[in-house]
Scaffold this motif. Sequence first.
Motif, mmCIF file in Angstrom:
data_model
loop_
_atom_site.group_PDB
_atom_site.id
_atom_site.type_symbol
_atom_site.label_atom_id
_atom_site.label_comp_id
_atom_site.label_asym_id
_atom_site.label_seq_id
_atom_site.Cartn_x
_atom_site.Cartn_y
_atom_site.Cartn_z
ATOM 1 N N PHE A 7 0.833 -1.193 0.000
ATOM 2 C CA PHE A 7 0.000 0.000 0.000
ATOM 3 C C PHE A 7 0.876 1.255 0.000
ATOM 4 O O PHE A 7 0.590 2.220 -0.711
ATOM 5 N N TYR A 8 1.952 1.240 0.775
ATOM 6 C CA TYR A 8 2.846 2.398 0.841
ATOM 7 C C TYR A 8 3.407 2.732 -0.537
ATOM 8 O O TYR A 8 3.421 3.889 -0.942
ATOM 9 N N ARG A 9 3.849 1.724 -1.246
ATOM 10 C CA ARG A 9 4.406 1.961 -2.589
ATOM 11 C C ARG A 9 3.347 2.579 -3.511
ATOM 12 O O ARG A 9 3.632 3.499 -4.265
ATOM 13 N N TYR A 10 2.131 2.051 -3.440
ATOM 14 C CA TYR A 10 1.037 2.645 -4.211
ATOM 15 C C TYR A 10 0.805 4.089 -3.766
ATOM 16 O O TYR A 10 0.696 4.997 -4.595
ATOM 17 N N ASN A 29 2.508 13.235 3.692
ATOM 18 C CA ASN A 29 2.802 13.050 5.114
ATOM 19 C C ASN A 29 3.313 11.646 5.420
ATOM 20 O O ASN A 29 4.220 11.481 6.242
ATOM 21 N N ALA A 30 2.744 10.638 4.781
ATOM 22 C CA ALA A 30 3.189 9.260 5.007
ATOM 23 C C ALA A 30 4.648 9.081 4.593
ATOM 24 O O ALA A 30 5.389 8.312 5.212
ATOM 25 N N THR A 35 8.033 5.386 10.653
ATOM 26 C CA THR A 35 7.596 4.073 11.141
ATOM 27 C C THR A 35 6.426 3.501 10.348
ATOM 28 O O THR A 35 5.875 2.470 10.724
ATOM 29 N N PHE A 36 6.034 4.150 9.255
ATOM 30 C CA PHE A 36 4.934 3.645 8.428
ATOM 31 C C PHE A 36 5.267 2.221 7.977
ATOM 32 O O PHE A 36 6.384 1.947 7.541
ATOM 33 N N ALA A 54 -0.914 8.034 13.277
ATOM 34 C CA ALA A 54 -0.902 9.022 12.196
ATOM 35 C C ALA A 54 -1.700 10.266 12.570
ATOM 36 O O ALA A 54 -2.810 10.477 12.076
ATOM 37 N N GLY A 55 -1.122 11.098 13.414
ATOM 38 C CA GLY A 55 -1.763 12.350 13.765
ATOM 39 C C GLY A 55 -1.945 13.267 12.569
ATOM 40 O O GLY A 55 -2.764 14.180 12.592
#
Length: 76
Positions: A7-10, A29-30, A35-36, A54-55
Amino acid sequence: MAYRESFYRYLMTQRNANSSDEIAQFANNAQNDQTFPKQEQSYEKLSDYLELNAGYLSSMSIFDEAYQSYREKMSY
C-alpha cells in the motif's frame, strides 16, 4: 499468486506537494513517517497503525478512499 505491491508503494504514486487533494496530502505526510509499515498490504494492520500513529491523517475516511483505489489498481 501474483505479486502485489505494498500500500505504501502505491500511496507514494499519489504524492503531490502542490495539491490540496486529501489523498495527495496523506501520501506527502506518510512519506515523512519513519515508522509507516512500508511492506504492508492488509487493510486491518494499516488501519490499526494509522489510528494509533498518524496524527497527520485528519480522517480515516481518507485512508479508506486511498485503500479502495489501491485495491482497484491491484485487482488485475
